[in-house]
Enzyme design. Structure first.
Site, PDB file in Angstrom:
ATOM      1  CG  ASP A   1      -1.933   1.137   1.199  1.00 11.82           C
ATOM      2  OD1 ASP A   1      -2.448   1.448   0.111  1.00 11.82           O
ATOM      3  OD2 ASP A   1      -2.192   1.732   2.253  1.00 11.82           O
TER       4      ASP A   1
ATOM      5  CD  GLU B   1      -2.037   6.318   2.960  1.00 11.92           C
ATOM      6  OE1 GLU B   1      -2.583   7.238   2.322  1.00 11.92           O
ATOM      7  OE2 GLU B   1      -2.654   5.327   3.390  1.00 11.92           O
TER       8      GLU B   1
ATOM      9  CD  GLU C   1      -6.296  19.461  -1.051  1.00 13.44           C
ATOM     10  OE1 GLU C   1      -6.011  19.693  -2.244  1.00 13.44           O
ATOM     11  OE2 GLU C   1      -6.253  20.312  -0.143  1.00 13.44           O
TER      12      GLU C   1
ATOM     13  CG  HIS D   1      -1.744  10.923   4.133  1.00 11.18           C
ATOM     14  ND1 HIS D   1      -1.118  12.014   4.702  1.00 11.18           N
ATOM     15  CD2 HIS D   1      -1.742  11.141   2.793  1.00 11.18           C
ATOM     16  CE1 HIS D   1      -0.749  12.836   3.748  1.00 11.18           C
ATOM     17  NE2 HIS D   1      -1.138  12.340   2.575  1.00 11.18           N
TER      18      HIS D   1
ATOM     19  CG  HIS E   1      -6.551   6.165   4.507  1.00 13.46           C
ATOM     20  ND1 HIS E   1      -6.947   5.057   3.792  1.00 13.46           N
ATOM     21  CD2 HIS E   1      -7.649   6.956   4.591  1.00 13.46           C
ATOM     22  CE1 HIS E   1      -8.214   5.175   3.445  1.00 13.46           C
ATOM     23  NE2 HIS E   1      -8.658   6.324   3.912  1.00 13.46           N
TER      24      HIS E   1
ATOM     25  CG  ASP F   1      -4.825   1.409   5.375  1.00 16.81           C
ATOM     26  OD1 ASP F   1      -5.353   1.367   6.501  1.00 16.81           O
ATOM     27  OD2 ASP F   1      -4.945   2.380   4.609  1.00 16.81           O
TER      28      ASP F   1
END
Length: 231
Positions: free
Chosen positions: A8, A10, A53, A58, A152, A157
């Site tokens: 994963d 970010e 945003e 995260h 997140h 995750d």
């Protein structure tokens, strides 16, 4: 033994083609679809600002990433960890696009999506058509603990997705045979046939006595609308 990598990322935004960059990478090693405990996790300096945003998603600000390595500094370590096996991700096109953009920028070969990607979003939509396929919804569906999940976080995750992935491919019972698989592979003669148990006599079936039948009849009178009498 089948080795794959669940991963994963970010990022600073939604599209590397417009300048967004990776800020966190997490990858878990799976063997026979189960976690081994080996993982790769790094925070990356994106060499650009992080829009508010994105921070809301995260939780990272640029200050959190000051002094962290650039992607080019960790590219080889990442590639060595993932090897050449399958790469599992939730919404795999997104993560592959970002990783490949970073690899190209660092002068490395991109990952081949067609031969390596496994997208758990597609798996979830096939298994539960018309139902939500986001990670939170799947965790709730499979009874996976979400209490630690706030913003997140790539490593958390990944751990959640590893549990979801096992459920999507058939459930936790798939792991029950791992011990016997290892035992069989460690013997040169291959799996041994189980010997039949001999010398035991079948236990005779005894009919219930009159007292037992009477108690059973009295019990049946206490039932309301039993299912076997329903049309």
């Amino acid at each position: 033994m089948t080795r794959s990598i669940l991963f994963d990322t970010e990022t600073t935004g939604l599209d590397p083609d417009t300048g967004d960059r990776v800020i966190e990478i997490a990858a878990l090693e799976l063997v026979n679809d189960l976690r081994t405990g080996n993982y790769f996790h790094v925070l990356v300096n994106p060499e650009r600002d992080i829009p508010p945003e994105a921070t809301k998603v995260h939780g990272f600000t640029l200050a959190d990433l000051e002094g962290k390595p650039l992607f080019a500094d960790i590219a080889d370590e990442f590639l060595n960890f993932i090897g050449d096996g399958k790469m599992i991700a939730h919404n795999a096109p997104f993560d592959f696009k970002f990783i490949n953009a970073e690899l190209k920028r660092a002068g490395r070969q991109p990952l081949d999506y067609d031969s390596r990607a496994i997208d758990t979003v597609i798996m979830a939509r096939k298994k539960f058509p018309g139902m939500p396929a986001n990670l939170d919804a799947l965790c709730r569906r499979f009874g996976i603990d979400l209490s630690e999940r706030g913003t997140h976080n790539a490593l958390l995750d990944c751990r959640l997705l590893a549990d979801v992935y096992v459920e999507l491919i058939g459930g936790r019972q798939r792991g029950l045979g791992l011990g016997s698989d290892r035992q069989q592979s460690s013997t040169s003669g291959g799996p041994k046939k189980r010997k039949a148990v001999t010398g035991r006599k079948a236990r005779p079936m005894l009919p219930p006595d009159d007292a037992t039948l009477a108690r059973h009849a009295e019990f049946l009178k206490t039932l309301s609308d039993p299912i076997w009498l329903q049309e």
